[in-house]
Design a protein around this motif. Sequence first.
Motif: not given
Length: 119
Positions: A92, A95-104, A118
């Motif tokens: 879980s 998944h958060k890191f690879t979606t929500r934070d993928k461009d962080r 961005d």
Amino acid sequence: MEKRKTVQELQTEVDEYISQFKEGYFSPLAMLARMTEELGELAREVNHYHGEKPKKDSEDENTVAEELGDMLFVLICFANSLGIDLEKTHDSVMHKFTTRDKDRWTRIEDEGGSINEDN
């Protein structure tokens, strides 16, 4: 070569160990206190090896790896005591890191001069 254990196997191994004792798992609050204590020991080792505070001759020769192992054991105990499957939790979080934070963060392949859209 020794077979590597899955997280589920680690959780089962710790549960089998703890289940031998009448006391069982500590309460969540006691577990948190224990984890805090272990984190302090880890911080001390990191400071000795990578910081500005060398060890005294009278201090035990613990290592960062040993302290991380202690932290892992307590973390597994904590998760087991609350019925948390760490593999599912890990999936879980990833998944958060690879979606929500993928461009962080700046990807290594982006360092060659390409500009993120961005920016």
